[in-house]
Design an enzyme around this catalytic site. Structure first.
Site, short mmCIF file in Angstrom:
data_model
loop_
_atom_site.label_atom_id
_atom_site.label_comp_id
_atom_site.label_asym_id
_atom_site.label_seq_id
_atom_site.Cartn_x
_atom_site.Cartn_y
_atom_site.Cartn_z
CG ASP A 549 -1.95 1.00 1.32
OD1 ASP A 549 -2.35 1.46 0.34
OD2 ASP A 549 -2.51 1.33 2.57
CD GLU A 552 -0.28 5.76 -3.56
OE1 GLU A 552 0.60 5.81 -2.33
OE2 GLU A 552 -0.89 4.81 -3.62
CG ASP A 629 -8.13 4.89 1.18
OD1 ASP A 629 -7.86 3.74 0.62
OD2 ASP A 629 -7.40 5.70 1.63
#
Ligand code: NOJ
Length: 968
Positions: A549, A552, A629
């Site tokens: 996760d 980025e 999300d």
């Protein structure tokens, strides 16, 4: 903690106010706030508003050489009295694709000066291909120069196959532009509108600031010269962060036009429709370009071109019976403007048909200009060519396409075991349970919280006994703290990303102060691999897999919640150059690590499973992605399918969205509808934010729990069909769930449709319910074929919209005539328990018959690469009324052993839908391996509006053998 709202606060807020979920726009740039985007948009405006605009780029004819499938030459950019030399290469590839690359001579040779004593590389970034491309770069040496080319042009004929003449690249020298033609018609044009812009290197000229005598005010600054707005060339500040830009302005931009094409798709990830909108204003359009800059966009909004977590700069243009595409290979921040122009729609110009052209404008902050052009003509051709270059989706383990139960967080090992037991108690199938960040000891990855996860090895062993898996989260930020060997090693080995001064970069994420592993560095991958060894990451076992996760990367105190662009990576490339690639390199390191957890596994590895949030072309080779999300709202349920469909046609089909919605508490109805929809997401996982109420399916109560269980069972029953669709994706690049245009490329009315899907080649057409209180849906049928309701065989026929009942307990699924799909009908607790189960074949009769496939292997290892699989083609011939099964696999070293192991796995039922009216119950003739016997068939009359069906029970045939069943 930044995101976890206190439950008490949330309760108080929810009592006082309706909860407003809103992205913080001010945290993310608009095009106007991103210097290079603004400059290039201004450039486009100047070009459009200047009559006789002449682009300053021309290809020097004296430099053109066409040899061995490649054209090389030099483009000259005229800047006042100077010229800037830009080497050009156009490569014609064996696959029929073409690649256009433009670089800048001065930077290429390092003949520039960096500012601020920067240690950054001087060249334009040219390594994106090392990460994104795996194959397909072989040159088509038959590409030939056309001798009849008009003056001022160079024409190269190329193509695929023997004839090799279908395509043509017409290269105009001045101004430089390229037309790509298929059978003489232009399909894709580069620089038609003269927006090619390569911001060349120049030294910063310090301008003298005029002295202002005391008491007087300074005169207003002179208006910028056209196209020369220097204000963001040398430095740029946003949200209090200053980017030092040691190489000055260096963007690249190009307009790419699709004449006659009115639909463009792709360039994920955006919470937008699959059919991309125009971006320069107007009714129903966007005002901002689509942005590609991997970012942790908190509480993202829908119907927006804002950037999200991943980037795939691959676009397809579609018109009736023709699809073409472009792939803009660049890892830097990128914006794409889209404008459509319709001509010929004047009612007075009788006899002319309106034609729409789509014009796109691609703008990247740095790097080489590198673009691939695919000329189709079918959607399959375009996705295949793109996949040939970037790799097809990895064949996952079977458990990975079953159901995943996740939340932030299962709070202890006892909690995990409890959920596992309850799923069994309620007979709800699931394969994988997930652990979010709270399992760690203070957000130190590779550790367990000593108070809550006391005996992780017992927990994994408990799951293993039931053939279930555990996924634990491991993020790329490494806690900067004492007594944590992982961070000590990261630092001492120098494997972290560096700041602009070459020191270790420090920022904030879940653990507080953190450093980031730099997976561009091969040594970092080697080190990372060591951390996952079973004896290092104690408590993990062969049934543990990984979730990556925040890659980025998400940096809570960084510009736009990510890293500063002037950070430095391995090889001294600036973060600016590689930002969008970064997440993929982390997933790759984890993928490699899962292959090397101990010696035995290295010998016969099992396929890794790594879920990623950030992605780039190539990520499909490494695992699944999800859409981040989302919110527990109906609008987000509706938005998920277009996003997943778009992923599918963009080469990354192993995609899903958080079922139930991440933020907020879904109503039971919404949760139920989301499970029904999720049963048709390639990646199917329930997930929820830490502040939400628990929502494991058994908590919903009846009728919800029962309905959710049915949706899950449907997914499990159809696993053989899903697995086959994954195999097709893994070998041809075809999407797993497919939008209407892909399946019916000639059906103009369905080109923009993105709220219903086809599952692989099964002919199953699904329209999830995404509206509260709905008890029916309108399903669009693109052709005049018969479609049958999956559950009760109601017939729907006729092109256009059909109302299909959808009370809460029903997910609308239709079966298209002419297809055969495999199923396994015995409800089980997990996919592993179904391995030896017999199959049901559903034959949906069409006018000419029906066809379908089954692909099956061990669902675990790479032995399928040695031919250890069964791949059957089933054909039902309407004329002879016979169904046959034939081998379509390629034999390898592992085939016989695998097929032998599957000998006892049989077809237990054949269901035929839409059988001719004259059929009666009786017997059918079966032939297998030279032997004949009879089996019973019972025909059931459907009655009004429903199809007649027939069921052959226990035909006695093996799934891995050739056989034939004759009905007539
Ligand atoms: C952000 C992810 O998107 C979400 O799924 C996860 O639960 C949180 N990080 C905590 O790890």
């Amino acid at each position: 903690m930044r995101r976890a709202r206190s439950p008490l606060l949330l309760l108080v807020l929810s009592l006082l106010l309706p909860v407003a979920w809103m992205v913080k726009h001010e945290n993310f740039k608009t095009c106007d706030q991103s210097g290079f985007c603004k400059r290039n948009r201004q450039y486009a405006d100047t070009a459009a508003s200047t009559s006789g605009w002449k682009a300053p780029y021309s290809l020097d004819p004296a430099t053109i050489v066409v040899k061995n499938g490649q054209l090389t030459g030099t483009i000259l950019k005229t800047v006042g009295s100077d010229t800037v030399r830009l080497p050009l290469t156009i490569s014609f590839l064996e696959s029929g694709s073409a690649r256009v690359t433009i670089d800048e001579e001065k930077r290429l040779s390092g003949d520039i000066e960096l500012r601020h004593d920067s240690k950054a590389r001087k060249e334009r970034y040219n390594e994106a291909g090392q990460y994104a491309l795996v194959d397909g770069l072989g040159l088509n040496t038959k590409a030939t120069l056309c001798s009849t080319a008009e003056k001022g042009t160079t024409v190269v004929g190329y193509g695929v196959g023997e004839k090799n003449d279908a395509f043509e690249a017409v290269i105009h020298h001045a101004p430089f532009s390229v037309e790509f033609k298929r059978h003489g018609t232009t399909q894709v044009q580069l620089n038609k509108h003269g927006l090619l812009n390569v911001e060349h290197w120049r030294p910063k000229v310090e301008k003298a600031v005029p002295e202002v005598p005391e008491g007087e005010t300074a005169p207003p600054p002179k208006p910028q010269e056209e196209g020369e707005d220097e204000s963001t060339w040398w430095e740029e500040t946003f949200g209090g962060n200053t980017d030092t830009k040691p190489r000055g302005p260096e963007s690249i931009a190009l307009d790419i036009s699709f004449p006659g094409y009115s639909h463009v798709y792709g360039i994920p990830e955006h919470a937008s429709s699959m059919d991309l909108k125009q971006t320069r204003g107007g009714d129903g359009n966007y005002n901002e370009p689509y942005r590609l800059y991997n970012a942790d966009v908190f509480e993202y909004e829908l119907d927006s071109p804002m950037t999200l977590y991943g980037s795939i700069p691959f676009m397809q243009a579609h018109r009736k019976n023709s699809t073409v595409g472009v792939f803009w290979l660049n890892g830097a921040e990128t914006w794409v403007d889209i404008v459509k122009k319709t001509t010929g729609s004047n009612p007075l110009s009788l006899g002319t048909k309106a034609v729409t052209d789509t014009q796109t404008h691609w703008i990247s902050e740095s790097g080489q200009l590198d673009v691939f052009v695919f000329l189709g003509p079918h959607p399959e051709d375009v996705v295949r060519s793109y996949g040939e270059l970037t790799g097809y989706t990895a064949m996952p383990q079977e458990f990975a396409i079953a159901y995943h139960q996740c939340r932030w967080n299962y709070v202890s090992d006892a909690d995990v075991i409890d959920v596992d037991r309850k799923m069994d108690k309620y007979q709800i199938p699931y394969d994988v349970i997930w652990l979010d960040i709270e399992y760690t000891d203070g957000k130190k990855y590779f550790t367990w919280d000593p108070l809550t996860f006391v005996k992780p090895e017992e927990m994994t062993a408990h799951l293993a006994k039931r053939d279930r898996k555990l996924v634990t989260i491991i993020d790329p930020h490494i806690k900067n703290t004492d007594n944590y060997p992982v961070v000590d090693e990261l630092k001492s080995k120098g494997l972290a990303t560096k700041n602009k001064d070459g020191d270790i970069y420090e920022g904030w994420c879940w653990p507080g102060s953190s450093h980031w592993i730099d997976c561009f560095n091969p040594a970092a991958i080697t080190w990372w691999k060591g951390l996952f060894k079973y004896d290092k990451f104690k408590g993990t076992a062969p049934n543990t897999f990984i979730w990556n996760d925040m890659n980025e990367p998400s940096v809570f105190n960084g510009p736009e919640t990510t890293m500063p662009k002037d950070n430095l990576h391995y090889g001294n490339w600036e973060h600016r150059d590689v930002h969008n690639i970064n997440g993929m390199t982390f997933q790759n390191a984890t993928y490699q690590a899962l292959l090397a957890r101990n010696k035995a596994e290295e010998k016969n590895p099992r396929r890794p499973f790594v879920l990623t949030r950030a992605f780039f072309p190539g990520s499909q080779r490494l695992g699944a992605m999800w859409t981040g999300d989302n919110l527990a709202e109906w609008s987000h349920l509706a938005a998920a399918l277009p996003m997943i469909l778009n992923q599918g046609i963009s080469g990354y089909p192993f995609a899903g969205a958080d079922v139930g919605g991440f933020f907020g508490n879904p109503s039971k109805e919404l949760l139920t509808r989301w499970y029904q929809a999720g049963a048709f997401y390639p990646f199917f996982r329930g997930h929820a934010h830490i502040d939400t109420r628990r929502r494991e399916p058994y908590l919903a109560g009846e009728p919800y729990t029962g309905i959710i269980t049915e949706a899950l069972r449907l997914r499990y029953a159809l696993l053989p069909a899903w697995y086959t669709a994954f195999h097709t994706a893994a070998t041809t690049g075809a999407p797993i769930v497919r939008p209407n245009f892909y399946v019916h490329p000639d059906d103009e009315a369905g080109f923009a449709l993105d709220d219903q899907l086809y599952l692989g080649d099964t002919g199953l057409l699904v329209k999830p319910v995404v509206h509260e209180g709905a008890d029916s849906v309108d399903i669009y049928l693109a052709d005049d074929t018969s479609y049958y309701d999956y559950a009760d065989y109601t017939v729907y026929q006729g092109k256009g919209s059909h109302k299909v009942p959808a009370p809460l307990e029903k997910l609308p699924v239709l079966m298209r005539a002419g297809h055969i799909f495999p199923r396994r009908d015995r409800p089980r607790r997990s996919s592993a328990l179904m391995r030896g189960d017999p199959y049901t074949l559903v034959v949906v009769l069409g006018k000419g018959g029906a066809e379908g496939e089954l692909y099956v292997d061990d669902g675990e290892t790479f032995e399928f690469q040695l031919g250890a699989y069964i791949h059957r083609k089933f054909v039902y011939e309407a004329e002879g009324e016979r169904l046959s099964s034939a081998d379509v696999g390629t034999k390898g070293k592992g085939t016989d052993r695998y097929v032998k192991g599957m000998e006892k796995v049989r077809v237990e039922r054949i269901v035929l839908v839409g059988v001719p009216a004259g059929w009666k119950s009786g017997t059918v003739k079966v032939t297998e391996g030279g032997k004949n016997w009879e089996a019973e068939v019972s025909v059931v009359k459907g009655g009004k509006g429903r199809a007649d069906t027939a069921v052959v029970r226990d035909p006695g045939v093996a799934i891995g053998r050739d056989w034939e069943v004759v009905f007539g």
